[in-house]
Motif scaffolding. Structure first.
Motif, PDB file in Angstrom:
ATOM      1  N   MET A   1       0.842  -1.187   0.000  1.00  0.00           N
ATOM      2  CA  MET A   1       0.000   0.000   0.000  1.00  0.00           C
ATOM      3  C   MET A   1       0.879   1.239   0.000  1.00  0.00           C
ATOM      4  N   THR A   2       0.455   2.247  -0.725  1.00  0.00           N
ATOM      5  CA  THR A   2       1.218   3.480  -0.820  1.00  0.00           C
ATOM      6  C   THR A   2       0.438   4.628  -0.200  1.00  0.00           C
ATOM      7  N   VAL A   3       1.161   5.649   0.189  1.00  0.00           N
ATOM      8  CA  VAL A   3       0.541   6.873   0.691  1.00  0.00           C
ATOM      9  C   VAL A   3       1.018   8.009  -0.198  1.00  0.00           C
ATOM     10  N   PRO A   4       0.254   9.095  -0.298  1.00  0.00           N
ATOM     11  CA  PRO A   4       0.666  10.218  -1.153  1.00  0.00           C
ATOM     12  C   PRO A   4       1.889  10.922  -0.584  1.00  0.00           C
ATOM     13  N   ALA A   5       2.614  11.592  -1.442  1.00  0.00           N
ATOM     14  CA  ALA A   5       3.754  12.393  -0.993  1.00  0.00           C
ATOM     15  C   ALA A   5       3.248  13.621  -0.249  1.00  0.00           C
ATOM     16  N   PRO A   6       4.006  14.108   0.702  1.00  0.00           N
ATOM     17  CA  PRO A   6       3.594  15.311   1.417  1.00  0.00           C
ATOM     18  C   PRO A   6       3.653  16.525   0.512  1.00  0.00           C
ATOM     19  N   PRO A   7       2.952  17.580   0.867  1.00  0.00           N
ATOM     20  CA  PRO A   7       2.974  18.783   0.032  1.00  0.00           C
ATOM     21  C   PRO A   7       4.337  19.455   0.100  1.00  0.00           C
ATOM     22  N   PRO A   8       4.681  20.259  -0.914  1.00  0.00           N
ATOM     23  CA  PRO A   8       5.980  20.945  -0.916  1.00  0.00           C
ATOM     24  C   PRO A   8       6.007  22.171  -0.015  1.00  0.00           C
ATOM     25  N   ASP A   9       4.867  22.491   0.599  1.00  0.00           N
ATOM     26  CA  ASP A   9       4.784  23.713   1.407  1.00  0.00           C
ATOM     27  C   ASP A   9       5.851  23.713   2.504  1.00  0.00           C
ATOM     28  N   ARG A  10       6.480  24.861   2.714  1.00  0.00           N
ATOM     29  CA  ARG A  10       7.448  24.993   3.797  1.00  0.00           C
ATOM     30  C   ARG A  10       6.723  25.296   5.103  1.00  0.00           C
ATOM     31  N   LEU A  11       7.484  25.241   6.191  1.00  0.00           N
ATOM     32  CA  LEU A  11       6.929  25.628   7.482  1.00  0.00           C
ATOM     33  C   LEU A  11       6.465  27.081   7.435  1.00  0.00           C
ATOM     34  N   PRO A  12       5.335  27.401   8.039  1.00  0.00           N
ATOM     35  CA  PRO A  12       4.802  28.767   7.926  1.00  0.00           C
ATOM     36  C   PRO A  12       5.559  29.758   8.803  1.00  0.00           C
ATOM     37  N   ASP A  13       5.494  31.010   8.426  1.00  0.00           N
ATOM     38  CA  ASP A  13       6.088  32.058   9.251  1.00  0.00           C
ATOM     39  C   ASP A  13       5.435  32.050  10.631  1.00  0.00           C
ATOM     40  N   GLY A  14       6.253  32.254  11.660  1.00  0.00           N
ATOM     41  CA  GLY A  14       5.774  32.225  13.030  1.00  0.00           C
ATOM     42  C   GLY A  14       5.944  30.872  13.691  1.00  0.00           C
ATOM     43  N   PHE A  15       6.129  29.824  12.896  1.00  0.00           N
ATOM     44  CA  PHE A  15       6.377  28.495  13.446  1.00  0.00           C
ATOM     45  C   PHE A  15       7.754  28.508  14.116  1.00  0.00           C
ATOM     46  N   ALA A  16       7.868  27.890  15.275  1.00  0.00           N
ATOM     47  CA  ALA A  16       9.132  27.922  16.018  1.00  0.00           C
ATOM     48  C   ALA A  16       9.512  26.525  16.475  1.00  0.00           C
ATOM     49  N   VAL A  17      10.812  26.288  16.548  1.00  0.00           N
ATOM     50  CA  VAL A  17      11.339  25.030  17.083  1.00  0.00           C
ATOM     51  C   VAL A  17      12.326  25.361  18.184  1.00  0.00           C
ATOM     52  N   ARG A  18      12.515  24.406  19.077  1.00  0.00           N
ATOM     53  CA  ARG A  18      13.465  24.560  20.180  1.00  0.00           C
ATOM     54  C   ARG A  18      14.291  23.283  20.270  1.00  0.00           C
ATOM     55  N   LEU A  19      15.577  23.430  20.535  1.00  0.00           N
ATOM     56  CA  LEU A  19      16.446  22.259  20.621  1.00  0.00           C
ATOM     57  C   LEU A  19      15.893  21.268  21.640  1.00  0.00           C
ATOM     58  N   GLU A 262      -1.056  -2.954  12.481  1.00  0.00           N
ATOM     59  CA  GLU A 262      -1.439  -2.088  11.372  1.00  0.00           C
ATOM     60  C   GLU A 262      -1.116  -0.626  11.659  1.00  0.00           C
ATOM     61  N   ASP A 263      -1.050  -0.258  12.945  1.00  0.00           N
ATOM     62  CA  ASP A 263      -0.696   1.108  13.293  1.00  0.00           C
ATOM     63  C   ASP A 263       0.791   1.367  13.045  1.00  0.00           C
ATOM     64  N   VAL A 264       1.635   0.393  13.390  1.00  0.00           N
ATOM     65  CA  VAL A 264       3.061   0.535  13.121  1.00  0.00           C
ATOM     66  C   VAL A 264       3.310   0.631  11.617  1.00  0.00           C
ATOM     67  N   ASP A 265       2.646  -0.212  10.867  1.00  0.00           N
ATOM     68  CA  ASP A 265       2.796  -0.201   9.407  1.00  0.00           C
ATOM     69  C   ASP A 265       2.420   1.156   8.826  1.00  0.00           C
ATOM     70  N   LEU A 266       1.324   1.736   9.293  1.00  0.00           N
ATOM     71  CA  LEU A 266       0.902   3.041   8.776  1.00  0.00           C
ATOM     72  C   LEU A 266       1.948   4.102   9.073  1.00  0.00           C
ATOM     73  N   VAL A 267       2.444   4.137  10.307  1.00  0.00           N
ATOM     74  CA  VAL A 267       3.459   5.124  10.672  1.00  0.00           C
ATOM     75  C   VAL A 267       4.684   4.982   9.779  1.00  0.00           C
ATOM     76  N   TRP A 268       5.126   3.776   9.545  1.00  0.00           N
ATOM     77  CA  TRP A 268       6.343   3.563   8.758  1.00  0.00           C
ATOM     78  C   TRP A 268       6.120   3.898   7.287  1.00  0.00           C
ATOM     79  N   ARG A 269       4.927   3.651   6.771  1.00  0.00           N
ATOM     80  CA  ARG A 269       4.647   4.039   5.387  1.00  0.00           C
ATOM     81  C   ARG A 269       4.635   5.565   5.254  1.00  0.00           C
ATOM     82  N   LEU A 270       4.039   6.239   6.226  1.00  0.00           N
ATOM     83  CA  LEU A 270       4.017   7.700   6.183  1.00  0.00           C
ATOM     84  C   LEU A 270       5.431   8.275   6.267  1.00  0.00           C
ATOM     85  N   ALA A 271       6.227   7.757   7.189  1.00  0.00           N
ATOM     86  CA  ALA A 271       7.599   8.245   7.324  1.00  0.00           C
ATOM     87  C   ALA A 271       8.397   7.975   6.056  1.00  0.00           C
TER      88      ALA A 271
END
Length: 481
Positions: A1-19, A262-271
């Motif tokens: 089973m295949t899943v679609p590719a993610p969109p090319p959209d970048r992270l939006p302005d205002g989005f923040a990450v922390r180490l 089936e939950d593990v399989d879905l996660v790994w297909r998405l990743a």
């Protein structure tokens, strides 16, 4: 089973990450060490200037690219922006568990975040469909005349959902108020397909020693630390007991041919397709754990059978032992117990450290031998813990066979079993006594290992039992210029 590719959209302005906790900054902030698998990132001067302290906010394409790189290596976690009540359809698969269904639906109606959400109840072949229909009054009800499994039930609800977001919640769960708003914050990242809460024990659950053990060491509880979820990382999967998903990413849904995992399989297909999956433990959903000993052990064995199905689809991602060749050689030599073997193990580790130092060195710099040696020792210790865990869990039939014919093996297996129980119990020692925890640990491992071997024999496929080498430690990279 295949899943679609993610969109090319970048992270939006205002989005923040922390180490992320545990990420180390070295060399005046030019080098980051951390992530899962463990990595070394060397920041270009421009990237170093963008990362102020331990936080980065997206303001343009450059900061978006750097933030994405930090997320995808696991060295940073997103800061969750305040999220309004999401428009979401809640899908509830159920079979015969009317009491649990009533409890769940009452909790959804009492939570302001889900009180107005459309709810789809999928009756997967219950013996008394009228009782399920009565409890599900007010929700949309779908029915499978014959049980087809939880994957098919979730897919049925997914197909009729009319919202962009879909939450899957099992009928033996009770979400804490506000859980969806917390999870929905992750969906501001357009490449997040799936986010899971922490699964805890239902406070009003049954008493008994299994209940005490399960409340602290459930297979469904992925821990208290936010994490990137992907194969061969610290958090390699999340359970489907409760999930929030982006419907567009789940085209094809769960694999209905899999009765388990089936939950593990879905996660790994998405990743594998490039989507991000996150664990967000600040959102919590309580689960009514199985606490009758026989039912509990049968469930653990059932989980074990899923490894063979995963091996057929994902190969070495399901390996029970992930160990580098040099770690394997060092431990094999050290376990001979002879002075020559111990010296040879030290030589293997020394050579591995020197080779790694050469790979980590930037052009023109001296090889960071001390850093490489620390990484090698850290990896060797981790592989030792993995091998010890395997003796009592994944490969206990082999360990038992060896113990029958070798006194040395008997002492080694006994020592590993005791050390494993004590090390697992120490962080929980204020909440459970050692004998109870040790009994639960050993019985759970025996049941899971038995299911693992049974699944491999049924599939006639040994890959779920075989070790694998880890991904190589990444050489220094400049995620942006």
């Amino acid at each position: 089973m295949t899943v679609p590719a993610p969109p090319p959209d970048r992270l939006p302005d205002g989005f923040a990450v922390r180490l992320a906790p545990g990420t180390q900054c070295r060399d005046g902030g030019t080098t980051l060490l951390g992530g899962s698998p463990f990595r070394m990132l060397r920041l270009a001067p421009a990237a170093q200037a963008l990362l102020a302290g331990d936080r980065l906010e997206v303001t343009d394409a450059r900061t978006a690219a750097l933030a994405a790189r930090l997320l995808d290596t696991g060295v940073a976690d997103p800061e969750l922006p305040p999220a309004p009540f999401p428009e979401v359809t809640v899908v509830v698969p159920v079979r015969d568990r009317t009491d649990g269904l009533a409890r769940l639906l009452a909790a959804l109606r009492a939570d302001p975040g889900t009180a107005g959400c459309p709810v789809v109840v999928v009756d997967d072949g219950s013996a008394d469909p009228a009782a399920v229909a009565a409890v599900a009054a007010g929700a949309r009800l779908l029915r499978h005349p014959v049980a087809r499994g939880p994957a098919a039930a979730r897919n049925a609800g997914l197909r009729v959902a009319g919202t962009e977001l879909v939450a899957f919640v099992d009928s033996d769960c009770v979400p804490e108020p506000g859980w969806l708003e917390v999870l929905a914050g992750h969906l501001s990242d357009p490449r997040v397909a799936l986010v899971a809460p922490r699964i805890t024990a239902l406070p009003a659950g049954a008493s008994g020693w299994v209940a005490r053990y399960e409340s602290l060491s459930s297979a469904l509880d992925m821990g208290t630390t936010p994490a990137r979820v992907a194969p061969l990382t610290t958090v390699s999967y999340v359970p489907s007991a409760a999930l929030l998903a982006r419907r567009a990413a789940l085209r094809g849904g769960f694999d209905e041919t899999m009765p388990v995992a089936e939950d593990v399989d879905l996660v790994w297909r998405l990743a594998g397709a490039g989507w991000r999956v996150r664990l967000e433990p600040s959102a919590r959903v309580a689960h009514d754990h199985r606490v009758e000993p026989a039912a509990w052990l049968r469930r653990r064995a059932f989980y074990g059978t899923g490894a063979a199905l995963l091996a057929q689809r994902h190969g070495a991602a399901v390996a029970p032992v992930v160990i580098s060749p040099w770690s394997a050689a060092a431990w094999a030599l050290a376990l001979t117990g002879t002075p020559v073997g111990v010296l040879a193990a030290g030589g293997v580790l020394g050579r591995a450290s020197w080779q790694l130092a050469g790979r980590l060195a930037a052009p023109g710099d001296r090889p960071p031998v001390r850093l490489a040696a620390g990484l090698v020792l850290r990896g060797t210790a981790a592989s030792g813990r993995t091998l010890a865990r395997s003796v009592t869990r994944h490969h206990w039939p082999l360990a038992a066979a060896a113990a029958l014919v070798s006194r040395r093996a008997r002492w080694l297996v006994a020592g590993v079993a005791v050390a494993d129980a004590v090390s697992g119990w120490r962080p929980l020692r204020q909440e459970i006594d050692l004998p109870t925890f040790a009994a639960g640990r050993r019985l759970e491992d025996l049941a899971y290992g038995a299911g693992l071997w049974l699944g491999a024999l049924r599939a006639r496929d040994p890959r779920a039992l075989l070790p694998a080498a880890p991904p190589p430690v990444s050489p220094p990279r400049q995620p942006t210029r």
